[in-house]
Design a protein around this motif. Sequence first.
Motif, PDB file in Angstrom:
ATOM      1  N   VAL A  62      -9.627   2.845 -31.660  1.00 16.17           N
ATOM      2  CA  VAL A  62      -8.520   1.907 -31.483  1.00 16.17           C
ATOM      3  C   VAL A  62      -7.602   2.021 -32.697  1.00 16.17           C
ATOM      4  O   VAL A  62      -8.002   1.702 -33.827  1.00 16.17           O
ATOM      5  CB  VAL A  62      -9.013   0.455 -31.331  1.00 16.17           C
ATOM      6  CG1 VAL A  62      -7.833  -0.512 -31.251  1.00 16.17           C
ATOM      7  CG2 VAL A  62      -9.895   0.318 -30.090  1.00 16.17           C
ATOM      8  N   ARG A  95     -10.769  -2.203 -23.917  1.00 11.51           N
ATOM      9  CA  ARG A  95     -11.462  -1.442 -24.958  1.00 11.51           C
ATOM     10  C   ARG A  95     -11.357  -2.153 -26.306  1.00 11.51           C
ATOM     11  O   ARG A  95     -12.323  -2.210 -27.071  1.00 11.51           O
ATOM     12  CB  ARG A  95     -10.865  -0.041 -25.033  1.00 11.51           C
ATOM     13  CG  ARG A  95     -11.568   0.927 -25.951  1.00 11.51           C
ATOM     14  CD  ARG A  95     -10.981   2.319 -25.735  1.00 11.51           C
ATOM     15  NE  ARG A  95     -11.369   3.261 -26.760  1.00 11.51           N
ATOM     16  CZ  ARG A  95     -10.927   4.505 -26.821  1.00 11.51           C
ATOM     17  NH1 ARG A  95     -10.069   4.936 -25.889  1.00 11.51           N
ATOM     18  NH2 ARG A  95     -11.319   5.320 -27.783  1.00 11.51           N
ATOM     19  N   CYS A 129      -7.314   8.196 -27.813  1.00  5.60           N
ATOM     20  CA  CYS A 129      -7.524   6.902 -28.450  1.00  5.60           C
ATOM     21  C   CYS A 129      -6.826   5.802 -27.660  1.00  5.60           C
ATOM     22  O   CYS A 129      -6.029   6.066 -26.759  1.00  5.60           O
ATOM     23  CB  CYS A 129      -6.992   6.931 -29.878  1.00  5.60           C
ATOM     24  SG  CYS A 129      -5.188   6.983 -29.971  1.00  5.60           S
ATOM     25  N   ALA A 130      -7.136   4.569 -28.011  1.00  6.04           N
ATOM     26  CA  ALA A 130      -6.382   3.411 -27.513  1.00  6.04           C
ATOM     27  C   ALA A 130      -5.336   3.119 -28.581  1.00  6.04           C
ATOM     28  O   ALA A 130      -5.656   2.580 -29.645  1.00  6.04           O
ATOM     29  CB  ALA A 130      -7.302   2.220 -27.294  1.00  6.04           C
ATOM     30  N   ARG A 186       2.126   6.843 -18.432  1.00  5.68           N
ATOM     31  CA  ARG A 186       1.168   7.144 -19.503  1.00  5.68           C
ATOM     32  C   ARG A 186       1.012   8.659 -19.656  1.00  5.68           C
ATOM     33  O   ARG A 186       0.860   9.171 -20.773  1.00  5.68           O
ATOM     34  CB  ARG A 186      -0.168   6.488 -19.168  1.00  5.68           C
ATOM     35  CG  ARG A 186      -1.299   6.745 -20.166  1.00  5.68           C
ATOM     36  CD  ARG A 186      -2.547   6.027 -19.662  1.00  5.68           C
ATOM     37  NE  ARG A 186      -3.742   6.325 -20.434  1.00  5.68           N
ATOM     38  CZ  ARG A 186      -4.162   5.639 -21.490  1.00  5.68           C
ATOM     39  NH1 ARG A 186      -3.445   4.622 -21.938  1.00  5.68           N
ATOM     40  NH2 ARG A 186      -5.281   5.960 -22.111  1.00  5.68           N
ATOM     41  N   ASP A 195      -7.237   0.116 -21.822  1.00  5.24           N
ATOM     42  CA  ASP A 195      -7.075   0.142 -23.278  1.00  5.24           C
ATOM     43  C   ASP A 195      -7.277  -1.245 -23.864  1.00  5.24           C
ATOM     44  O   ASP A 195      -7.944  -1.415 -24.898  1.00  5.24           O
ATOM     45  CB  ASP A 195      -5.671   0.625 -23.654  1.00  5.24           C
ATOM     46  CG  ASP A 195      -5.473   2.121 -23.507  1.00  5.24           C
ATOM     47  OD1 ASP A 195      -6.474   2.850 -23.480  1.00  5.24           O
ATOM     48  OD2 ASP A 195      -4.304   2.544 -23.428  1.00  5.24           O
ATOM     49  N   ASN A 248       0.218   2.232 -22.696  1.00  7.72           N
ATOM     50  CA  ASN A 248      -1.058   1.528 -22.767  1.00  7.72           C
ATOM     51  C   ASN A 248      -1.484   1.049 -21.394  1.00  7.72           C
ATOM     52  O   ASN A 248      -0.659   0.628 -20.582  1.00  7.72           O
ATOM     53  CB  ASN A 248      -0.988   0.344 -23.730  1.00  7.72           C
ATOM     54  CG  ASN A 248      -1.115   0.747 -25.182  1.00  7.72           C
ATOM     55  OD1 ASN A 248      -0.280   0.399 -26.008  1.00  7.72           O
ATOM     56  ND2 ASN A 248      -2.158   1.505 -25.513  1.00  7.72           N
TER      57      ASN A 248
END
Length: 419
Positions: free
Chosen positions: A383, A409, A32-33, A18, A406, A402
Amino acid sequence: MNDTAATLDATDPLASFRQEFHLPPGPDGQPCAYFCGNSLGLLPRAARAAVEREFASWEERGVEGHFLGASPWMHYHSTLAEATARLVGARPLEVVVMNNLTVNLHLLLVSFYRPTATRYKVLMEGGAFPSDQYALESQARLHGLNPDDVIVELVPRPGEHTLRTADIETKIAELGDSLATVIIGGVNYYTGQAFDMAAITKAGHAVGAFVGFDLAHAAGNLELHLHDWDVDFACWCTYKYLNSGPGGTSGVFVHERFAERPDLVRLAGWWGHDASERFKMKKGFRPMPGAAGWQLSNAQIFPMAIHAASLDIVERAGGMPALRRKSEQLTARLESHIRALNLPAAKLEIITPTDPAQRGCQLSVLVHERGRELFDFLADQGVIADWREPNVIRLAPVPLYNSFADVDRVGEALTRFFS
């Protein structure tokens, strides 16, 4: 969901990858996701340096960059063959990186759609991505045929959203010796359904048809075994799950049975010509063996440099088997969150198959009420999803960047919206 996201992320063998991507900021300034990798993957941190190396070679060497340096441009495309072959389950001879996806689809159809007076039909899935539809329409016209007479579209049974393998096989058998070519998306962009490519190829070959796949949503998403499945041809883009930049380069597969077929009709260019004689500049095209013989022009060095950086990440992560294991976990957890809403199908339903073997990491959610409002709400919550008309939200938890947090979320945002 007995395990917490924190526990799963802490024990995830891919968690560190990531950090190798730039995550866009959300409305609060925090990452952000990002669940839109099925449309455009994120920027690998290594990409900028990879392109800068080629800028430096251009700056320092000029034209000699074709022959000098760590990765001479003359053979740059060939340095991608081994990793590309592993990515799609092929042999290096069977793959080449070149051009863009729809260009490659046309080049392949020139060779693998050769209609006759009696064998001229093409089978594709209904609701295929528009580029595929346009390509096939124009290929039919190229042969003086009416696309309406040529193209047969598969549609789900009434009340269903996805195709059954048995129905695809039945239609292939029904078309029989009128069927020239089968061309289907490995994963349907809208529903997220992954097709049984081995079964489809077997059925197509049984009636004497060529079988190929547009793998735009499958490459980097599914474990592929194109050689073992006996697929005739395939192509894919690299800017979705392969994170190689907007408008990035494309991959091509041509089965090795065609490797030494100079008689096979194709559009020719000098980069597909026998490399040992390429610079003699003589008339008379003699194709390179394998997929390389479909090349037209020299390599797109800067897009390929980004792609090389991305392929390196995939390789270091353990390849598609490792990515697929995490993908199935993430997607299953996301599905659990959506089903936990306990909403009636008349309001919201997942149209992607539940069976992991029939999907990649995308879930397509059909939102019958307030769909665009939900999409905008998710964006406000940080998202990033994908909206497809008329009322589908696509969510793709990509294993390289991801996290399980995430996914939670997304679940929390959905709960807030519907509570």
